[in-house]
Write a protein that holds these residues in place. Structure first.
Motif, PDB file in Angstrom:
ATOM      1  N   UNK A  30      41.981  32.829  31.778  1.00 24.23           N
ATOM      2  CA  UNK A  30      42.151  32.420  33.183  1.00 24.23           C
ATOM      3  C   UNK A  30      42.551  33.573  34.102  1.00 24.23           C
ATOM      4  N   UNK A  31      43.446  34.443  33.678  1.00 29.98           N
ATOM      5  CA  UNK A  31      43.971  35.491  34.554  1.00 29.98           C
ATOM      6  C   UNK A  31      43.526  36.866  34.087  1.00 29.98           C
ATOM      7  N   UNK A  32      43.457  37.785  35.043  1.00 30.33           N
ATOM      8  CA  UNK A  32      43.179  39.183  34.712  1.00 30.33           C
ATOM      9  C   UNK A  32      41.715  39.525  34.723  1.00 30.33           C
ATOM     10  N   UNK A  33      41.072  39.507  33.541  1.00 24.62           N
ATOM     11  CA  UNK A  33      39.690  39.984  33.473  1.00 24.62           C
ATOM     12  C   UNK A  33      38.732  39.137  34.294  1.00 24.62           C
ATOM     13  N   UNK A  34      37.682  39.795  34.756  1.00 27.88           N
ATOM     14  CA  UNK A  34      36.620  39.140  35.517  1.00 27.88           C
ATOM     15  C   UNK A  34      35.290  39.690  35.016  1.00 27.88           C
ATOM     16  N   UNK A  35      34.218  39.049  35.412  1.00 31.90           N
ATOM     17  CA  UNK A  35      32.878  39.557  35.109  1.00 31.90           C
ATOM     18  C   UNK A  35      32.317  40.151  36.394  1.00 31.90           C
TER      19      UNK A  35
END
Length: 150
Positions: A30-35
């Protein structure tokens, strides 16, 4: 940073990124990494990679972990990119910072993105992971500011 300086990522990175992006798209992380998705600079086809943005003074930034990485070169060539986290998607402009502006952000990176320290150690870019080691990467590792796209 010259495009001629390339560090070869480990063989397992692309397959692991695909698994990680699937997990992220399912909303498990849910938090932190993104694409980050940007058009390929040659094909124009969407190219995606996981990134971990960090925020300083209300602005979001991302560091390219490998000099000459394909996603960095694609981001430089793209007008807009897409950041996705779970079901939320936003269009952004990737603005690469000059080394002088990147230095303080790179110095803050090990504190703000502690998971990135081991990644950068494994890439051979830093040895201990001290802030001054990261600051010294200015001009070598790209730093982008993610501005909202209109």
């Amino acid at each position: 940073m010259a495009d001629s300086e390339r560090i070869t990522p480990p063989w397992w990175l692309k397959p692991m990124n695909k698994v990680f992006m699937t997990v992220m798209r399912l909303g498990i992380v849910k938090d932190g990494p993104m694409v980050l998705t940007v058009p390929g600079r040659k094909s124009g086809e969407p190219r995606s990679t996981p990134i971990t943005p960090f925020t300083v003074d209300g602005k979001r930034y991302v560091v390219g972990g490998f000099p000459g990485a394909d996603w960095v070169r694609n981001a430089r060539a793209a007008d807009v990119a897409t950041l996705t986290q779970g079901k939320r998607t936003e269009r952004v402009r990737m603005v690469e910072l000059p080394p002088d502006e990147a230095r303080p952000l790179l110095r803050a990176f090990p504190t703000l993105v502690p998971t990135g320290v081991s990644f950068m150690k494994n890439a051979g870019l830093v040895t201990v992971g001290r802030p001054d080691e990261f600051e010294a990467l200015a001009g070598r590792c790209a730093v982008f500011r993610c501005d909202p796209a209109s």
